[in-house]
Design a protein around this motif. Structure first.
Motif, mmCIF file in Angstrom:
data_model
loop_
_atom_site.group_PDB
_atom_site.id
_atom_site.type_symbol
_atom_site.label_atom_id
_atom_site.label_comp_id
_atom_site.label_asym_id
_atom_site.label_seq_id
_atom_site.Cartn_x
_atom_site.Cartn_y
_atom_site.Cartn_z
ATOM 1 N N CYS A 68 44.553 35.292 36.921
ATOM 2 C CA CYS A 68 44.381 34.136 36.028
ATOM 3 C C CYS A 68 43.000 34.097 35.382
ATOM 4 O O CYS A 68 42.873 33.746 34.218
ATOM 5 C CB CYS A 68 44.611 32.844 36.801
ATOM 6 N N CYS A 69 41.966 34.445 36.153
ATOM 7 C CA CYS A 69 40.592 34.296 35.659
ATOM 8 C C CYS A 69 40.019 35.563 35.030
ATOM 9 O O CYS A 69 39.211 35.475 34.108
ATOM 10 C CB CYS A 69 39.682 33.839 36.794
ATOM 11 N N CYS A 70 40.399 36.714 35.542
ATOM 12 C CA CYS A 70 39.890 37.999 35.026
ATOM 13 C C CYS A 70 41.033 38.995 34.930
ATOM 14 O O CYS A 70 41.068 39.996 35.653
ATOM 15 C CB CYS A 70 38.800 38.548 35.940
ATOM 16 N N PRO A 71 41.986 38.740 34.045
ATOM 17 C CA PRO A 71 43.162 39.613 33.994
ATOM 18 C C PRO A 71 42.836 41.067 33.660
ATOM 19 O O PRO A 71 43.536 41.968 34.113
ATOM 20 C CB PRO A 71 44.039 38.969 32.920
ATOM 21 N N CYS A 72 41.754 41.286 32.908
ATOM 22 C CA CYS A 72 41.421 42.671 32.568
ATOM 23 C C CYS A 72 41.036 43.448 33.829
ATOM 24 O O CYS A 72 41.355 44.634 33.952
ATOM 25 C CB CYS A 72 40.315 42.744 31.529
ATOM 26 N N LEU A 73 40.395 42.786 34.810
ATOM 27 C CA LEU A 73 40.043 43.462 36.052
ATOM 28 C C LEU A 73 41.284 43.800 36.875
ATOM 29 O O LEU A 73 41.374 44.880 37.462
ATOM 30 C CB LEU A 73 39.072 42.614 36.877
ATOM 31 N N LEU A 74 42.236 42.876 36.934
ATOM 32 C CA LEU A 74 43.470 43.153 37.675
ATOM 33 C C LEU A 74 44.252 44.278 36.999
ATOM 34 O O LEU A 74 44.795 45.150 37.675
ATOM 35 C CB LEU A 74 44.330 41.896 37.790
ATOM 36 N N HIS A 75 44.276 44.280 35.680
ATOM 37 C CA HIS A 75 44.954 45.370 34.962
ATOM 38 C C HIS A 75 44.263 46.707 35.251
ATOM 39 O O HIS A 75 44.925 47.730 35.438
ATOM 40 C CB HIS A 75 44.975 45.081 33.455
#
Length: 135
Positions: free
Chosen positions: A25-32
């Motif tokens: 939710c907060c840092c979707p680019c990191l999870l991706h």
């Protein structure tokens, strides 16, 4: 939807674990980015959230095209593991609920890595791509 195995977690099962949900939710680019790393190295021995997948997601999100890398990653995951779904469904999920899409990708690859670590080689776990062979 196309024929194939079911995903290990449901699409709307996106609130746990809390840490992954928060990251999505907060840092979707990191999870991706982490999911991209996990697709190449399921055990995340060389964990790197800040990678090409992260940068691509960030740049395309900034331009309003966040769904493109999600749709592409979902297609890669479906193809690699023979999961149910279709390109149209991938696009709809990525456009309508990117957080749930990110969570489902990460949870799927995490469960596949657990199978690999558990020694379940006979099951449909991760299979490393074969190396190049020269004639």
């Amino acid at each position: 939807m196309g024929e194939g195995q079911e995903w290990s977690s449901g699409f709307w099962d996106c609130c746990s674990p809390c840490g992954t949900c928060f990251l999505g939710c907060c840092c979707p680019c990191l999870l991706h980015g982490r999911t991209s790393s996990r697709l190449e190295d399921p055990t995340l021995k060389d964990d790197s959230m800040m990678n090409g997948g992260c940068c691509l997601y960030f740049l395309l999100s900034y331009c309003g095209f966040h769904f493109i890398p999600l749709m592409m990653k979902r297609g890669q995951i479906r193809e690699r593991f023979g999961l149910e779904g279709s390109g149209c469904g991938d696009c709809m999920r990525a456009c309508c609920c990117p957080c749930c899409t990110l969570m489902q990708h990460e949870k799927e690859l995490e469960s596949r890595a657990a199978l690999l670590e558990g020694g379940a080689a006979g099951q449909q776990g991760y299979k490393a791509p074969g190396g190049m062979q020269y004639a």
